[in-house]
Design a protein around this motif. Structure first.
Motif, short mmCIF file in Angstrom:
data_model
loop_
_atom_site.label_atom_id
_atom_site.label_comp_id
_atom_site.label_asym_id
_atom_site.label_seq_id
_atom_site.Cartn_x
_atom_site.Cartn_y
_atom_site.Cartn_z
N ARG A 125 0.74 -1.20 0.03
CA ARG A 125 -0.01 0.01 -0.11
C ARG A 125 1.03 1.21 0.15
O ARG A 125 1.86 1.28 0.70
CB ARG A 125 -0.94 0.11 1.25
CG ARG A 125 -1.82 0.98 1.11
CD ARG A 125 -3.11 0.92 2.29
NE ARG A 125 -3.59 -0.22 2.09
CZ ARG A 125 -5.00 -0.15 1.30
NH1 ARG A 125 -5.36 0.77 0.65
NH2 ARG A 125 -5.55 -1.39 1.32
N CYS A 126 0.66 2.11 -0.86
CA CYS A 126 1.43 3.36 -1.07
C CYS A 126 1.22 4.18 0.36
O CYS A 126 -0.03 4.38 0.42
CB CYS A 126 0.99 3.85 -2.27
SG CYS A 126 1.90 5.73 -2.27
N CYS A 144 -0.48 8.02 -1.15
CA CYS A 144 -2.01 7.79 -1.68
C CYS A 144 -2.95 6.59 -1.19
O CYS A 144 -3.92 6.70 -1.50
CB CYS A 144 -1.89 7.94 -3.15
SG CYS A 144 -1.40 6.32 -4.06
N ARG A 145 -2.10 6.00 -0.24
CA ARG A 145 -2.80 4.83 0.13
C ARG A 145 -3.48 3.63 -0.79
O ARG A 145 -4.40 2.83 -0.34
CB ARG A 145 -3.80 5.23 1.22
CG ARG A 145 -3.76 6.18 2.11
CD ARG A 145 -2.35 5.77 3.00
NE ARG A 145 -2.65 4.77 3.67
CZ ARG A 145 -1.79 3.89 4.47
NH1 ARG A 145 -0.55 4.13 4.24
NH2 ARG A 145 -2.14 2.56 5.08
N ARG A 146 -3.21 3.53 -1.94
CA ARG A 146 -3.65 2.88 -2.96
C ARG A 146 -2.66 1.45 -2.88
O ARG A 146 -1.60 1.70 -2.83
CB ARG A 146 -3.69 3.30 -4.37
CG ARG A 146 -4.52 4.60 -4.35
CD ARG A 146 -4.54 5.33 -5.75
NE ARG A 146 -5.83 4.88 -6.52
CZ ARG A 146 -6.00 5.28 -7.72
NH1 ARG A 146 -5.07 5.83 -8.49
NH2 ARG A 146 -7.22 4.89 -8.30
N GLU A 147 -3.38 0.22 -3.24
CA GLU A 147 -2.80 -0.87 -3.29
C GLU A 147 -1.83 -0.88 -4.67
O GLU A 147 -2.43 -0.51 -5.59
CB GLU A 147 -3.89 -2.14 -3.32
CG GLU A 147 -4.34 -2.45 -1.84
CD GLU A 147 -4.99 -3.54 -1.84
OE1 GLU A 147 -5.13 -4.32 -3.04
OE2 GLU A 147 -5.82 -4.09 -0.72
N CYS A 153 5.22 4.16 -6.92
CA CYS A 153 3.89 4.12 -7.06
C CYS A 153 3.39 4.50 -8.36
O CYS A 153 3.64 5.56 -8.95
CB CYS A 153 3.25 5.06 -6.05
SG CYS A 153 1.29 4.90 -6.25
N PHE A 199 0.37 5.35 -9.20
CA PHE A 199 -0.58 6.27 -9.21
C PHE A 199 -0.28 7.65 -9.11
O PHE A 199 -0.56 8.66 -9.75
CB PHE A 199 -1.51 5.73 -8.38
CG PHE A 199 -2.17 4.44 -8.57
CD1 PHE A 199 -3.21 4.07 -9.53
CD2 PHE A 199 -1.77 3.47 -7.74
CE1 PHE A 199 -3.72 3.07 -9.74
CE2 PHE A 199 -2.38 2.03 -8.05
CZ PHE A 199 -3.32 1.73 -9.05
N CYS A 200 0.88 7.64 -8.10
CA CYS A 200 1.12 9.30 -7.71
C CYS A 200 2.75 9.44 -8.04
O CYS A 200 3.28 10.42 -7.81
CB CYS A 200 0.87 9.30 -6.15
SG CYS A 200 2.01 8.23 -5.22
#
Length: 107
Positions: A85-86, A89-92, A100, A102-103
């Motif tokens: 988990r990042c 950004c708390r995404r898996e 990550c 995503f971010c």
């Protein structure tokens, strides 16, 4: 007359006992079970070193040493993908990524 002390005490990994033995309590990445030395440095030169009392967990990503008793259990190997988990950004995120997707922050 002034006296400046430039030195400090730090921990250094001596030997990896078990690779990927658990997860880091700070960033969630893989952590190793290690034997470590405490090192006294004066002017950035190691002067004295002595062994730690018991093995500890060490995170290669955030450089954190922490007791094995605080380690969450390692993930089971029953075909479930290894997921992180990042911390930003708390995404898996898949466990093979270093950044990550995503971010863009380091995992």
């Amino acid at each position: 007359m002034f006296f400046f002390f430039v030195g400090g005490l730090e921990q250094q990994v001596r030997q990896v006992l078990k690779s990927r033995a658990g997860r880091c309590i700070a960033c969630g990445s893989r952590a190793d079970l290690v034997d470590y030395d405490k090192v006294l440095k004066l002017f950035f030169v190691p002067v004295w070193r002595w062994p730690g009392k018991q093995p500890v967990m060490y995170c290669n990503d955030c450089k954190l040493f922490f007791p094995q008793s605080l380690t969450p259990p390692p993930p089971s190997m029953d075909g479930v993908p290894d997921v992180l988990r990042c911390q930003f950004c708390r995404r898996e995120v898949d466990g093979d990524f270093r950044f990550c997707p995503f971010c863009g922050n380091a995992l």
